[in-house]
Design an enzyme around this catalytic site. Structure first.
Site, mmCIF file in Angstrom:
data_model
loop_
_atom_site.group_PDB
_atom_site.id
_atom_site.type_symbol
_atom_site.label_atom_id
_atom_site.label_comp_id
_atom_site.label_asym_id
_atom_site.label_seq_id
_atom_site.Cartn_x
_atom_site.Cartn_y
_atom_site.Cartn_z
ATOM 1 N N GLU A 149 0.843 -1.192 0.000
ATOM 2 C CA GLU A 149 0.000 0.000 0.000
ATOM 3 C C GLU A 149 0.881 1.247 0.000
ATOM 4 O O GLU A 149 1.950 1.257 0.614
ATOM 5 C CB GLU A 149 -0.905 -0.006 1.230
ATOM 6 C CG GLU A 149 -1.845 -1.198 1.217
ATOM 7 C CD GLU A 149 -2.561 -1.436 2.532
ATOM 8 O OE1 GLU A 149 -3.700 -1.929 2.491
ATOM 9 O OE2 GLU A 149 -1.990 -1.143 3.595
ATOM 10 N N ASP A 165 -4.533 -7.937 6.467
ATOM 11 C CA ASP A 165 -5.582 -8.828 5.979
ATOM 12 C C ASP A 165 -5.129 -10.281 5.880
ATOM 13 O O ASP A 165 -5.923 -11.189 6.052
ATOM 14 C CB ASP A 165 -6.073 -8.375 4.606
ATOM 15 C CG ASP A 165 -6.869 -7.096 4.679
ATOM 16 O OD1 ASP A 165 -7.723 -6.987 5.571
ATOM 17 O OD2 ASP A 165 -6.629 -6.192 3.860
#
Length: 396
Positions: A149, A165
């Site tokens: 990210e 996640d």
């Protein structure tokens, strides 16, 4: 439970992980160009084709879309209900042992990579939906993939490696600073990939159920414990004993939270009364209260531990979330506890996060949404980046 997750600005975190944080920073020393190079090095040792995707939100317009290898932005077309296939945004990645360079535009988004098969992205009327492999029917369930990210804006680059996640195909991130020096994070120790999975499988109490494998025996990933609870792979009461002990302790003891490292005079004081933990300020006024959280709230840092982007509840909740995941609330009534020797020492803890940090070469990881409390996150930043790096490591 949603079968897939819509990407708006879900930076990082399950993510909110570094989400809002990634866009913050001091003014750049020099103008940040519209795109910067991202050098991708494939040290995975895997022979399959590699596919790369650069997806996100264009910061100048707020539009969602993808960038091609040159960093050119392409807006997503309108989606549908049910979701319609997204355009093929894949970029051919380097073969094993090789490197390739693409351009990163001013995005808040993700760089995905997958081995052997392209990812299946869809579009709804609300935007892009992403892989949600906790769902057994997700079309990406049997693909080995991962993502990083980032935010690149006028104040610089923030780039992380994340396990919020899931823990899957390993990689590290880096940035070359304006002075030519390079910093990186995210590398595992030698043998850390298989070491993590072996350790998780050996942890009693349902933690082994987080591991997902393909029918050919390939280990694909371990789900984060939030998804384990949501899917029933991990018992919903897995944190109850610790939470009960915390609530019992602070019925007679004060929990002092100093949420801002640069504001040591800002303190809040927590006490449990009537089953609720109430926080007061220095004047004794109640500023926010928390119901006893369950495992899903702790692992997701949401729901009963919601953290709005405000000056009081959000910062207190972030601190509590880190304390519960690291199990430091009983050993230290002053939070956040940044003494890593105190982390994960209780028998009831976030064992997923514990085992990830144990396998990181520098100890840093984003193993839960607020792992940045106490600067334990795997994040690189520079205000005037020359180049970014994504290094795909061996799965051993």
């Amino acid at each position: 439970m949603l079968s897939r997750i819509t990407l708006t600005l879900r930076i990082a975190g399950a993510a909110a992980l570094a989400g809002a944080l990634l866009s913050l920073g001091p003014p750049a020393q020099a103008a940040v160009p519209d795109t910067i190079p991202l050098k991708i090095t494939n040290n995975s040792g895997r022979g399959e084709a590699l596919y790369v995707y650069n997806l996100g939100t264009q910061l100048t317009t707020g539009r969602q879309g993808w960038a091609d290898a040159n960093g050119t932005f392409h807006a997503w077309p309108a989606g549908g209900n049910p979701p319609t296939p997204a355009p093929d945004a894949s970029i051919a990645g380097p073969a094993a042992g090789q490197s390739a360079t693409i351009r990163m535009p001013k995005f808040s988004g993700r760089v995905y990579f997958s081995y052997g098969q392209k990812l299946d992205f869809r579009l709804t009327t609300g935007g892009l939906v992403q892989p949600a492999v906790q769902n057994p029917t997700d079309p990406n369930r049997n693909i080995l993939f991962n993502w990083s990210e980032y935010t690149l804006n006028d104040s610089g680059l923030w780039l992380n490696s994340t396990q919020v996640d899931m823990f899957s195909a390993p990689y590290a991130v880096g940035v070359q600073r304006a002075d030519g020096t390079t910093v990186s994070t995210g590398h595992l120790k030698a043998g850390g990939y298989t070491g993590f999975f072996n350790a998780l499988r050996g942890q009693p109490g349902g933690w082994a159920n987080l591991v997902q494998t393909r029918s050919d025996g390939t280990v694909l990933r371990a789900l984060a414990p939030l998804y384990g609870v949501e899917t029933g792979a991990l018992p919903a009461n897995v944190m109850d004993d610790y939470v009960n002990r915390v609530w019992q302790k602070y019925a007679t003891t004060t929990l002092t939270v100093t949420p801002f490292a640069d504001q040591p005079a800002t303190k809040y004081y927590g006490r449990v009364s009537g089953g609720v933990m109430n926080f007061t300020n220095g004047s004794g006024a109640v500023v926010t209260s928390f119901q006893k959280p369950d495992a899903a709230s702790i692992f997701g840092c949401h729901r009963l531990l919601d953290a709005p982007n405000d000056a009081v509840r959000g910062p207190i909740s972030r601190t509590l979330c880190a304390g519960f995941n690291r199990s430091t609330l009983l050993v230290n009534p002053n939070q956040p506890d940044t003494t890593t020797a105190n982390f994960y020492q209780d028998t009831v803890t976030n064992h997923y996060a514990r085992k990830i940090h144990a396998q990181m070469a520098d100890g840093k990881a984003y193993a839960f949404a607020f792992d940045d409390v106490g600067q334990q996150e795997s994040l690189v930043h520079d205000g005037s980046p020359r180049q970014a790096y994504l290094t795909l490591d061996p799965l051993n």
